[in-house]
Design an enzyme around this catalytic site. Structure first.
Site, mmCIF file in Angstrom:
data_model
loop_
_atom_site.group_PDB
_atom_site.id
_atom_site.type_symbol
_atom_site.label_atom_id
_atom_site.label_comp_id
_atom_site.label_asym_id
_atom_site.label_seq_id
_atom_site.Cartn_x
_atom_site.Cartn_y
_atom_site.Cartn_z
ATOM 1 C CB SER A 1 118.171 42.670 26.307
ATOM 2 O OG SER A 1 118.041 41.600 25.373
ATOM 3 N N GLY B 1 122.929 38.077 31.161
ATOM 4 C CA GLY B 1 123.548 37.039 30.347
ATOM 5 C C GLY B 1 124.748 37.580 29.598
ATOM 6 N N GLY B 2 124.553 37.892 28.332
ATOM 7 C CA GLY B 2 125.654 38.281 27.453
ATOM 8 C C GLY B 2 126.573 39.353 28.014
ATOM 9 N N GLY C 1 118.527 37.788 25.198
ATOM 10 C CA GLY C 1 119.447 37.695 24.071
ATOM 11 C C GLY C 1 118.969 38.355 22.797
ATOM 12 C CD1 TRP D 1 129.251 34.816 32.957
ATOM 13 C CD2 TRP D 1 131.079 33.505 32.900
ATOM 14 N NE1 TRP D 1 130.329 35.570 33.371
ATOM 15 C CE2 TRP D 1 131.458 34.791 33.356
ATOM 16 C CE3 TRP D 1 132.052 32.525 32.794
ATOM 17 C CZ2 TRP D 1 132.777 35.111 33.691
ATOM 18 C CZ3 TRP D 1 133.372 32.832 33.134
ATOM 19 C CH2 TRP D 1 133.722 34.117 33.576
ATOM 20 C CE LYS D 2 121.593 33.347 29.285
ATOM 21 N NZ LYS D 2 120.557 33.835 28.387
ATOM 22 C CG HIS E 1 117.585 30.549 32.369
ATOM 23 N ND1 HIS E 1 117.319 30.533 31.016
ATOM 24 C CD2 HIS E 1 118.141 31.751 32.628
ATOM 25 C CE1 HIS E 1 117.723 31.675 30.494
ATOM 26 N NE2 HIS E 1 118.222 32.438 31.446
HETATM 27 P P1 13P Z 1 120.807 38.271 28.142
HETATM 28 O O1 13P Z 1 121.282 39.288 29.165
HETATM 29 O O2 13P Z 1 121.910 37.777 27.266
HETATM 30 O O3 13P Z 1 119.604 38.748 27.420
HETATM 31 O O4 13P Z 1 120.351 36.965 28.980
HETATM 32 C C1 13P Z 1 119.505 37.126 30.077
HETATM 33 C C2 13P Z 1 119.419 35.838 30.791
HETATM 34 O O5 13P Z 1 118.836 34.886 30.305
HETATM 35 C C3 13P Z 1 120.065 35.748 32.107
HETATM 36 O O6 13P Z 1 119.730 34.580 32.768
#
Ligand code: 13P
Length: 248
Positions: free
Chosen positions: A208, A229-230, A169, A10-11, A93
C-alpha cells in the site's frame, strides 16, 4: 552508499496498451536520482525493454522456475527472463507463497537459478496479520530470511523486500516504527550473514505504498526504496513515488 530503488510490480495486470506507462516513466523520470524498475507480466518483458528505450528503467520478472530448462509447462526459466531483457526477478512474493505453496526452500532454489542467469533477485518476505497479532513478526521474518536467501548473496545480486501480507492491496500500512523495527532487524540479520557487505544490500518496503505516504516511509531507517503494486500501474502515481524517493 546504497542507491535507492523504486520498483513496480504489475502482478497479473497490463497488456500492450500499458506499455505507454513505461514510456512515460522513461521520458519523465529517466534522469531520476534513484534507480527505477518495473516488473510487468512476462508477456510484456521484451516489449517493456523496448518501451524503456535508452532510459535507465530496469525491467524485471515476477517469478522464475528453479530449474534451468526442461519439461515444466507454463513455467519460465531465469535465463529466459534474462534473454527477454530482464535484469531482476521478484522471488517469494507472498502471493506466490500463498497461491502456489512456495516454501522458503523453493524460494532459495529459485534465487540460485536467478543468480546463475545473472539476474538480481528481489526476495520478498513478510508476516500475516495473525502472525503479527501473535507477536511473531520478527521470528517469521528471521525464518524467511534465513530460509529464502541462500549462500552467495552479495550487494550486487540481492534486494530484500519487506511486504507485510496484511498491507498488500489493503490501503493499510504498518506504523513507521513497525517498518523501522523490521528493516533494522533485516539489516542486522544480513550483517550477521554477510558481514560489512550487508551494508550495500537494498531493503525495500512494500504494501500500500502510494504518493500520499511515500515520503514518510522513505524517511524510515533502513528503507532504501519501495516495491509498489497498484500505484505502479499508472505513470502519474508511480512518478510521484519516484520523485519522493529521489528527494529522500
Ligand atoms: P500494493 O502496493 O498494491 O499494496 O502491492 C504491494 C506488493 O505486493 C508489491 O509487490
Amino acid at each position: 552508499m546504497r542507491r535507492k530503488l523504486a520498483a513496480g510490480n504489475w502482478k497479473m495486470n497490463g497488456t500492450r496498451a500499458s506499455l505507454a506507462e513505461i514510456g512515460r516513466i522513461a521520458a519523465d523520470h529517466g534522469g531520476a536520482a534513484c534507480e527505477i524498475m518495473i516488473c510487468p507480466p512476462a508477456t510484456l518483458i521484451a516489449a517493456a525493454v523496448t518501451a524503456a528505450g535508452d532510459a535507465p528503467v530496469r525491467i524485471g520478472g515476477q517469478d522464475c522456475h528453479a530449474r534451468a530448462s526442461g519439461a515444466h509447462t507454463g513455467d519460465i526459466a531465469a535465463a529466459q527472463l534474462a534473454d527477454a531483457g530482464a535484469s531482476h526477478v521478484i522471488l517469494g512474493h507472498s502471493e506466490r507463497r500463498a497461491d502456489h505453496g512456495e516454501s522458503d526452500a523453493d524460494v532459495a532454489a529459485k534465487v540460485l537459478a536467478a543468480w546463475s542467469a545473472g539476474l538480481v533477485a528481489v526476495v520478498c518476505l513478510g508476516e500475516t496479520e495473525a502472525e503479527r497479532d501473535r507477536g511473531e513478526t520478527l521470528a517469521v521474518i528471521g525464518r524467511q530470511l534465513a530460509g529464502s536467501v541462500p549462500e552467495g548473496a552479495t550487494t550486487a545480486n540481492l534486494v530484500v523486500a519487506y511486504e507485510p501480507v496484511w498491507a498488500i492491496g489493503t490501503g493499510r500500512t504498518p506504523t513507521l516504527d513497525q517498518i523501522a523495527e523490521v528493516h533494522d532487524f533485516l539489516r542486522a540479520g544480513l550483517t550477521s550473514r554477510l558481514g560489512p557487505a550487508a551494508d550495500g544490500v537494498r531493503l525495500l518496503y512494500g504494501g500500500s505504498v502510494k504518493p500520499s505516504n511515500a515520503s514518510e516511509i522513505f524517511a524510515v531507517s533502513n528503507v532504501d526504496g519501495a516495491l509498489v503494486g497498484g500505484a505502479s500501474l499508472k505513470a502519474e502515481d508511480f512518478g510521484q513515488i519516484i520523485a519522493a524517493l529521489s528527494a529522500a
